[in-house]
Design a protein around this motif. Structure first.
Motif, PDB file in Angstrom:
ATOM      1  N   UNK A   1     116.739 -71.693 116.499  1.00 53.38           N
ATOM      2  CA  UNK A   1     117.993 -72.690 117.188  1.00 53.38           C
ATOM      3  C   UNK A   1     117.135 -73.660 118.108  1.00 53.38           C
TER       4      UNK A   1
ATOM      5  N   UNK B   1     115.845 -61.239 116.235  1.00 52.77           N
ATOM      6  CA  UNK B   1     116.818 -61.961 117.035  1.00 52.77           C
ATOM      7  C   UNK B   1     115.836 -63.191 117.955  1.00 52.77           C
ATOM      8  N   UNK B   2     114.570 -62.691 118.135  1.00 53.60           N
ATOM      9  CA  UNK B   2     113.921 -63.731 119.020  1.00 53.60           C
ATOM     10  C   UNK B   2     113.331 -64.814 117.938  1.00 53.60           C
TER      11      UNK B   2
ATOM     12  N   UNK C   1     107.899 -50.923 122.938  1.00 54.69           N
ATOM     13  CA  UNK C   1     108.579 -51.126 121.671  1.00 54.69           C
ATOM     14  C   UNK C   1     107.444 -52.020 120.647  1.00 54.69           C
TER      15      UNK C   1
ATOM     16  N   UNK D   1     115.295 -66.019 115.311  1.00 55.30           N
ATOM     17  CA  UNK D   1     116.570 -66.671 115.361  1.00 55.30           C
ATOM     18  C   UNK D   1     116.635 -67.474 116.294  1.00 55.30           C
ATOM     19  N   UNK D   2     116.324 -67.076 117.740  1.00 52.70           N
ATOM     20  CA  UNK D   2     116.425 -68.051 118.863  1.00 52.70           C
ATOM     21  C   UNK D   2     115.381 -68.959 118.779  1.00 52.70           C
TER      22      UNK D   2
ATOM     23  N   UNK E   1     105.894 -57.951 123.849  1.00 53.38           N
ATOM     24  CA  UNK E   1     107.241 -58.481 123.576  1.00 53.38           C
ATOM     25  C   UNK E   1     107.089 -59.992 122.967  1.00 53.38           C
ATOM     26  N   UNK E   2     107.765 -60.389 122.105  1.00 52.61           N
ATOM     27  CA  UNK E   2     107.656 -61.803 121.588  1.00 52.61           C
ATOM     28  C   UNK E   2     108.999 -62.548 122.313  1.00 52.61           C
ATOM     29  N   UNK E   3     108.711 -63.815 122.799  1.00 51.37           N
ATOM     30  CA  UNK E   3     109.659 -64.529 123.222  1.00 51.37           C
ATOM     31  C   UNK E   3     109.788 -65.816 122.236  1.00 51.37           C
ATOM     32  N   UNK E   4     111.377 -66.187 122.431  1.00 51.92           N
ATOM     33  CA  UNK E   4     111.704 -67.267 121.647  1.00 51.92           C
ATOM     34  C   UNK E   4     110.706 -68.636 121.634  1.00 51.92           C
TER      35      UNK E   4
ATOM     36  N   UNK F   1     117.323 -50.189 125.097  1.00 51.88           N
ATOM     37  CA  UNK F   1     118.372 -51.137 125.646  1.00 51.88           C
ATOM     38  C   UNK F   1     119.874 -50.728 125.622  1.00 51.88           C
TER      39      UNK F   1
ATOM     40  N   UNK G   1     114.292 -56.204 116.506  1.00 51.52           N
ATOM     41  CA  UNK G   1     114.257 -56.848 117.354  1.00 51.52           C
ATOM     42  C   UNK G   1     113.659 -58.220 117.391  1.00 51.52           C
TER      43      UNK G   1
ATOM     44  N   UNK H   1     120.573 -66.732 107.914  1.00 52.06           N
ATOM     45  CA  UNK H   1     121.058 -67.607 108.709  1.00 52.06           C
ATOM     46  C   UNK H   1     120.427 -69.297 108.660  1.00 52.06           C
TER      47      UNK H   1
ATOM     48  N   UNK I   1     123.781 -52.122 124.942  1.00 49.93           N
ATOM     49  CA  UNK I   1     124.601 -53.224 124.398  1.00 49.93           C
ATOM     50  C   UNK I   1     126.023 -52.791 124.451  1.00 49.93           C
TER      51      UNK I   1
ATOM     52  N   UNK J   1     112.271 -50.888 122.295  1.00 53.69           N
ATOM     53  CA  UNK J   1     113.289 -51.929 122.872  1.00 53.69           C
ATOM     54  C   UNK J   1     114.521 -51.691 122.387  1.00 53.69           C
TER      55      UNK J   1
END
Lengths: 363, 177
Positions: A269, A262-263, A117, A265-266, A338-341, A176, A259, A245, A178, A172
């Motif tokens: 947080x 989402x990461x 992705x 936003x994580x 990929x990207x991680x939080x 995936x 996608x 948000x 869901x 992705x």
């Protein structure tokens, strides 16, 4: 509430399109979107539709030109290199004001790239992609539920304004699974009014109709294009979609779509837990881009951070909207990685705590 | 609650099936779930793996980079995924096919001869269910009964006796967790 169904992104996209009235599909296989033609090949005949696996991507888009001209809700899908091949036809469709749905399940590029992705086709999708002055209505889902829901909105907008529409997903989202909740009733195609411009076999005499992307008479093409621009302006006014948000009090606003949102936003947080006021603005339509809203937020926001799985493409739209009012930073991850939080959080921390003014991370 | 899982093994061992089943079970238990397979040039006998997330909150990415639990069903998977397990996490090792000793001391290693147990039950194919039984019991992330409920929903063509056998395999696995 009915129990959610476990669906793969590509299958949700296909079923969503069929339920939104799609009755014609033409395409050519490519990973990571192969489940779309596979699903359509058995699903469309069940509802009286037609499926064609064409000999190439170029053939597929030209077949779609013909199908769309008859007014039938039609669709083609591919992944990055295949979408590049379709650009000539997409430009012709845009020039002929033909509404239909294109899905691009993006993979790593440029060239053959890889099958992971990625989000490297942002420029191509939001700037037209082929030759000439035109736009596509581009929606970017960020979950399998939206893969299912968005084809309906794409068709509605496409037919209302006579514009090709695109769902810009990535490998992705396509691969995936869901939970999906089916919230809207299947559209009965018999209730869809046949467009006044559509071609076909007629039993009664009527005025001649023409579908085409050219007018060679002096000054006429300009008139044609300017008439289209009026519709583009209206789309920019009425059809722009985004989601926010935690932006009310944010000192840093992340901008991310698909996608990546989402990461991102994580990451926001995680920052909030550490006392950094981070928020997210997610463009849902990439064209039209939520530029007015970004311009509103710009004077009261210290920093923006674009998060994308490409080498700094969407960030240009953020910069155009912010127009120098404040800092726009970039976190970019190209090549299908990929990207991680945690990485996003690190970027937020570096910008907010260390006060980097023109922070740009290409990881 | 958040549980990130990686399952890995030979193509044909039921790696992907097990992952889909876990995701569906999460839905039955009203959790947020995601499933993400390795895709592309996958084939029977090659290696395949998948990521599953079961969470009470929203799932940010379906690609699990530091899993709470890893299930490895063949030798190459141990080498690839042992280093990824989150410190304090769980590594479930199929000792029927994996002879190498896991090196990590900061994780809990559970060794189970999945193939032998499946053979004893009379069907080698249920070895993945043995591993899932171990997973469910060891993590408490999902109830064995829920996995049983998900089975006929995910695999609609399974005969009742085959479902029965799969549930037996789940329970055998749970005993060894």
């Amino acid at each position: 509430m009915a129990e959610k169904q476990l669906m793969k992104g590509n299958e949700a996209l296909s079923e969503g399109a069929v339920r939104a009235g799609c009755r014609f599909f033409a395409g050519y296989p490519i990973t990571p979107q192969n489940e779309v033609p596979e699903y359509m090949s058995w699903r469309l005949p069940q509802v009286g539709g037609a499926f064609i696996q064409s000999e190439s991507e170029v053939a597929a888009i030209n077949v779609i030109y013909g199908a769309a001209a008859t007014g039938v809700r039609s669709m083609t899908s591919s992944s990055s290199p295949g979408i590049s091949l379709k650009q000539e036809g997409i430009s012709y469709c845009a020039g002929a004001d033909l509404p239909f749905l294109i899905a691009n399940v993006m993979r790593g590029g440029p060239g053959l790239g890889n099958i992971a992705g990625a989000q490297g086709d942002y420029f191509q999708s939001t700037r037209g992609g082929g030759h000439g002055d035109y736009r596509l209505y581009v929606m970017a889902p960020n979950c399998v539920q939206e893969m299912f829901d968005f084809p309906k909105r794409c068709y509605e907008t496409a037919y209302k304004y006579r514009i090709p529409s695109m769902i810009l997903a990535d490998g992705t989202l396509g691969q995936m699974m869901e939970g999906v909740e089916i919230k809207w009733p299947e559209i009965d195609v018999k209730t869809i009014e046949k467009p006044k411009w559509s071609l076909g076999i007629n039993t009664e005499r009527r005025e001649r109709r023409m579908v085409g992307s050219y007018d060679l008479r002096d000054g006429m093409l300009e008139k044609m294009v300017l008439e289209r621009v009026k519709r583009y302006k209206e789309i920019e006014e009425k059809e722009v979609l985004w989601e926010e948000k935690m932006t009310e009090d944010a000192e840093i606003i992340l901008v991310a779509y698909g996608i990546s949102s989402r990461v991102a936003f994580a990451g926001c947080k995680m920052a909030r837990e550490k006392g950094i006021k981070a928020g997210l603005l997610r463009p849902i339509t990439l064209w039209p881009f939520p530029k007015k809203r970004l311009a509103e937020l710009a004077p009261k926001t210290k920093n923006f951070l674009a998060v994308e799985m490409s080498l700094g493409q969407m960030v240009e739209d953020v910069r155009l909207a912010v127009n120098g009012a404040t800092n726009v930073n970039l976190f970019a991850r190209p090549g299908g990685s990929p990207i991680f939080a945690e990485e996003v959080y690190k970027a937020i921390e570096d910008i907010v705590k260390k006060g980097a003014k023109e922070y740009a991370t290409v990881k | 609650m958040y549980q990130g899982i990686r399952i890995s093994g030979f193509g044909g061992q039921g790696v992907i099936s097990a992952g889909v089943l876990l995701a569906y079970t999460g839905i039955i238990e009203n959790k947020n779930v995601s499933f993400f397979p390795s895709y592309g040039a996958e084939m029977r006998g090659g290696t395949a793996n998948c990521s599953v997330v079961i969470a009470s909150d929203e799932v940010d990415t379906p690609i699990v980079s530091s899993p709470d639990t890893v299930i490895v069903l063949n030798e190459p998977s141990l080498a690839k995924f042992e280093p990824m397990v989150k410190p304090g996490g769980i590594l479930i090792v199929n000792t029927s096919l994996i002879k190498t000793e896991p090196k990590r001391k900061d994780i809990k290693v559970i060794k189970v001869p999945c193939n032998e147990i499946a053979d004893k039950l009379g069907n080698a194919k249920v070895m993945n269910m043995v591993a899932l039984g171990v997973f469910a019991k060891a993590t408490g992330a999902l109830a064995i009964e829920s996995i049983g409920k998900a089975l006929p929903k995910v695999y609609k063509k399974l005969k009742p006796e085959v479902i029965e056998l799969n549930i037996k395999a789940l329970n055998e696995g749970a005993k060894l967790a």
